[in-house]
Design a protein around this motif. Structure first.
Motif, mmCIF file in Angstrom:
data_model
loop_
_atom_site.group_PDB
_atom_site.id
_atom_site.type_symbol
_atom_site.label_atom_id
_atom_site.label_comp_id
_atom_site.label_asym_id
_atom_site.label_seq_id
_atom_site.Cartn_x
_atom_site.Cartn_y
_atom_site.Cartn_z
ATOM 1 N N PRO A 55 20.433 58.912 5.106
ATOM 2 C CA PRO A 55 18.895 59.645 5.049
ATOM 3 C C PRO A 55 17.817 58.390 5.212
ATOM 4 N N LYS A 56 18.513 57.122 5.000
ATOM 5 C CA LYS A 56 17.219 55.868 5.484
ATOM 6 C C LYS A 56 16.847 55.812 6.780
ATOM 7 N N THR A 57 17.757 56.599 7.874
ATOM 8 C CA THR A 57 17.498 56.388 9.330
ATOM 9 C C THR A 57 16.353 57.357 9.686
ATOM 10 N N ILE A 58 15.951 58.379 8.758
ATOM 11 C CA ILE A 58 14.961 59.424 9.038
ATOM 12 C C ILE A 58 13.659 58.778 8.145
ATOM 13 N N GLU A 59 12.431 58.370 9.290
ATOM 14 C CA GLU A 59 11.378 57.914 8.536
ATOM 15 C C GLU A 59 10.274 58.827 8.317
ATOM 16 N N PRO A 60 9.604 59.021 7.124
ATOM 17 C CA PRO A 60 8.585 59.970 7.059
ATOM 18 C C PRO A 60 7.419 59.414 8.037
ATOM 19 N N GLY A 61 6.695 60.353 8.419
ATOM 20 C CA GLY A 61 5.397 60.116 9.443
ATOM 21 C C GLY A 61 5.895 59.928 10.713
ATOM 22 N N GLU A 62 7.398 59.901 10.971
ATOM 23 C CA GLU A 62 7.943 59.839 12.452
ATOM 24 C C GLU A 62 8.141 61.193 13.145
ATOM 25 N N ILE A 63 8.153 61.168 14.413
ATOM 26 C CA ILE A 63 8.409 62.604 15.039
ATOM 27 C C ILE A 63 9.762 62.511 15.512
ATOM 28 N N TYR A 64 10.427 63.533 15.570
ATOM 29 C CA TYR A 64 11.712 63.827 15.991
ATOM 30 C C TYR A 64 12.090 64.832 16.902
ATOM 31 N N LYS A 65 12.743 64.964 17.974
ATOM 32 C CA LYS A 65 13.388 66.211 18.532
ATOM 33 C C LYS A 65 14.291 66.942 17.874
ATOM 34 N N ILE A 66 13.993 68.184 18.046
ATOM 35 C CA ILE A 66 15.000 69.137 17.143
ATOM 36 C C ILE A 66 16.122 69.260 17.994
ATOM 37 N N GLU A 67 17.387 68.968 17.687
ATOM 38 C CA GLU A 67 18.549 69.381 18.479
ATOM 39 C C GLU A 67 18.722 70.783 18.416
ATOM 40 N N GLY A 68 19.071 71.442 19.524
ATOM 41 C CA GLY A 68 19.514 72.924 19.445
ATOM 42 C C GLY A 68 17.996 73.848 19.516
ATOM 43 N N ASP A 69 17.088 72.977 19.843
ATOM 44 C CA ASP A 69 15.553 73.727 19.997
ATOM 45 C C ASP A 69 14.966 72.863 20.974
ATOM 46 N N GLU A 70 15.422 72.895 22.173
ATOM 47 C CA GLU A 70 14.830 71.915 23.198
ATOM 48 C C GLU A 70 13.596 72.014 23.374
ATOM 49 N N GLY A 71 12.602 70.863 23.759
ATOM 50 C CA GLY A 71 11.409 71.100 23.961
ATOM 51 C C GLY A 71 10.475 71.060 22.731
ATOM 52 N N MET A 72 11.176 71.063 21.387
ATOM 53 C CA MET A 72 10.395 71.199 20.172
ATOM 54 C C MET A 72 10.635 69.764 19.287
ATOM 55 N N PHE A 73 9.399 69.335 18.947
ATOM 56 C CA PHE A 73 9.393 68.305 18.117
ATOM 57 C C PHE A 73 9.026 68.568 16.616
ATOM 58 N N PHE A 74 9.336 67.488 15.861
ATOM 59 C CA PHE A 74 9.220 67.851 14.138
ATOM 60 C C PHE A 74 8.677 66.590 13.793
ATOM 61 N N GLN A 75 7.700 66.822 13.032
ATOM 62 C CA GLN A 75 6.961 65.630 12.046
ATOM 63 C C GLN A 75 7.540 65.613 10.512
ATOM 64 N N VAL A 76 8.229 64.517 10.434
ATOM 65 C CA VAL A 76 8.549 64.417 8.985
ATOM 66 C C VAL A 76 7.676 63.954 8.051
ATOM 67 N N ASP A 77 7.323 64.665 6.814
ATOM 68 C CA ASP A 77 6.613 64.242 6.023
ATOM 69 C C ASP A 77 7.316 63.578 4.682
ATOM 70 N N TYR A 78 8.485 64.051 4.443
ATOM 71 C CA TYR A 78 9.222 63.613 3.221
ATOM 72 C C TYR A 78 10.619 63.966 3.274
ATOM 73 N N LEU A 79 11.688 63.550 2.677
ATOM 74 C CA LEU A 79 12.956 63.754 2.779
ATOM 75 C C LEU A 79 13.366 64.156 1.261
ATOM 76 N N LYS A 80 14.119 65.126 1.055
ATOM 77 C CA LYS A 80 14.719 65.680 -0.113
ATOM 78 C C LYS A 80 16.308 65.728 -0.039
ATOM 79 N N GLY A 81 17.067 65.016 -0.370
ATOM 80 C CA GLY A 81 18.378 65.182 -0.303
ATOM 81 C C GLY A 81 18.527 65.131 1.324
#
Length: 110
Positions: A55-81
């Motif tokens: 989980p440390k490889t996922i950084e809050p505040g960063e933007i990621y591509k959503i696998e399986g939903d091409e063309g969509m991006f996800f802004q991470v606010d925080y991690l839980k589990g």
């Protein structure tokens, strides 16, 4: 009924074996045309894969591509589990949680 072990208690080898088993079940369900069962197994695969990712490889505040939903991006606010909480870009900014295995760095390939 099978004696199921939690993904969090499995070793990497056990997780990889479980992922293979689930993919085979999903393949069979797809061949039989059982769409809802196929979707359940696909989700279980993603959850099991999330336990292979640090989980440390996922950084809050960063933007990621959503696998399986091409063309969509996800802004991470925080991690839980093993879930990243945030929102899809371009949407109404509704909070949602995605398993971390669904997130792919947009920085890859640079």
């Amino acid at each position: 009924m099978e004696n199921e072990k939690k993904y969090s208690a499995m070793t990497e080898h056990e997780l990889r074996t479980e992922i293979g088993r689930l993919r085979e079940k999903a393949r069979k369900a797809e061949q039989l045309g059982i769409v809802n069962e196929y979707a359940v197994y696909q989700r279980k695969v993603v959850m099991a894969q999330s336990y292979l990712i640090d989980p440390k490889t996922i950084e809050p505040g960063e933007i990621y591509k959503i696998e399986g939903d091409e063309g969509m991006f996800f802004q991470v606010d925080y991690l839980k589990g093993r879930f990243a909480w945030g929102y899809r870009l371009g949407g109404e900014r509704a909070d949602e949680a995605l398993p971390i295995a669904m997130l792919k760095s947009v920085k890859e390939g640079r």
